[in-house]
Design a protein around this motif. Structure first.
Motif, PDB file in Angstrom:
ATOM      1  N   THR A  53       0.878  -1.165   0.000  1.00  0.00           N
ATOM      2  CA  THR A  53       0.000   0.000   0.000  1.00  0.00           C
ATOM      3  C   THR A  53       0.917   1.216   0.000  1.00  0.00           C
ATOM      4  N   SER A  54       0.372   2.388   0.222  1.00  0.00           N
ATOM      5  CA  SER A  54       1.223   3.579   0.154  1.00  0.00           C
ATOM      6  C   SER A  54       2.264   3.635   1.275  1.00  0.00           C
ATOM      7  N   THR A  55       1.955   3.093   2.451  1.00  0.00           N
ATOM      8  CA  THR A  55       2.903   3.184   3.563  1.00  0.00           C
ATOM      9  C   THR A  55       3.289   1.830   4.159  1.00  0.00           C
ATOM     10  N   THR A  56       2.800   0.743   3.589  1.00  0.00           N
ATOM     11  CA  THR A  56       3.084  -0.599   4.109  1.00  0.00           C
ATOM     12  C   THR A  56       3.412  -1.535   2.960  1.00  0.00           C
ATOM     13  N   CYS A  57       4.370  -2.438   3.177  1.00  0.00           N
ATOM     14  CA  CYS A  57       4.598  -3.497   2.201  1.00  0.00           C
ATOM     15  C   CYS A  57       5.074  -4.746   2.935  1.00  0.00           C
ATOM     16  N   GLN A  58       4.860  -5.880   2.297  1.00  0.00           N
ATOM     17  CA  GLN A  58       5.386  -7.139   2.793  1.00  0.00           C
ATOM     18  C   GLN A  58       6.313  -7.698   1.725  1.00  0.00           C
ATOM     19  N   ILE A  59       7.455  -8.209   2.177  1.00  0.00           N
ATOM     20  CA  ILE A  59       8.448  -8.791   1.282  1.00  0.00           C
ATOM     21  C   ILE A  59       8.745 -10.200   1.775  1.00  0.00           C
ATOM     22  N   THR A  60       8.716 -11.162   0.854  1.00  0.00           N
ATOM     23  CA  THR A  60       9.091 -12.534   1.170  1.00  0.00           C
ATOM     24  C   THR A  60      10.431 -12.800   0.491  1.00  0.00           C
ATOM     25  N   ARG A  61      11.354 -13.377   1.242  1.00  0.00           N
ATOM     26  CA  ARG A  61      12.654 -13.758   0.667  1.00  0.00           C
ATOM     27  C   ARG A  61      12.923 -15.211   1.000  1.00  0.00           C
ATOM     28  N   TRP A  62      13.651 -15.878   0.102  1.00  0.00           N
ATOM     29  CA  TRP A  62      13.975 -17.292   0.272  1.00  0.00           C
ATOM     30  C   TRP A  62      15.308 -17.584  -0.378  1.00  0.00           C
ATOM     31  N   ASN A  63      15.909 -18.682   0.034  1.00  0.00           N
ATOM     32  CA  ASN A  63      17.196 -19.093  -0.531  1.00  0.00           C
ATOM     33  C   ASN A  63      17.046 -19.414  -2.005  1.00  0.00           C
TER      34      ASN A  63
END
Length: 65
Positions: A53-63
């Motif tokens: 959104t404008s002020t929130t984000c979710q990031i997924t990271r993996w090997n």
């Protein structure tokens, strides 16, 4: 300069980590998002923004392996 964002780990299982970045402003969130992706990409992780959104984000990271 004081941090105008926070990064929370919301899921950490079997090689996948999901974090949530909350910025006080849209610019703060974008700056934190770029820094997070820049920090983890060279360390052998794939990363993907899974929610934003404008002020929130979710990031997924993996090997990559």
């Amino acid at each position: 300069m004081a941090k105008d964002y926070k990064i929370y780990t919301i899921l950490n299982t079997q090689g996948k980590v999901t974090v949530e970045i909350i910025g006080e402003t849209p610019e703060a969130m974008q700056r934190a998002q770029r820094q997070y992706l820049r920090d983890y990409h060279p360390m052998g992780y794939n990363s993907h923004v899974t929610f934003e959104t404008s002020t929130t984000c979710q990031i997924t990271r993996w090997n990559k392996c």
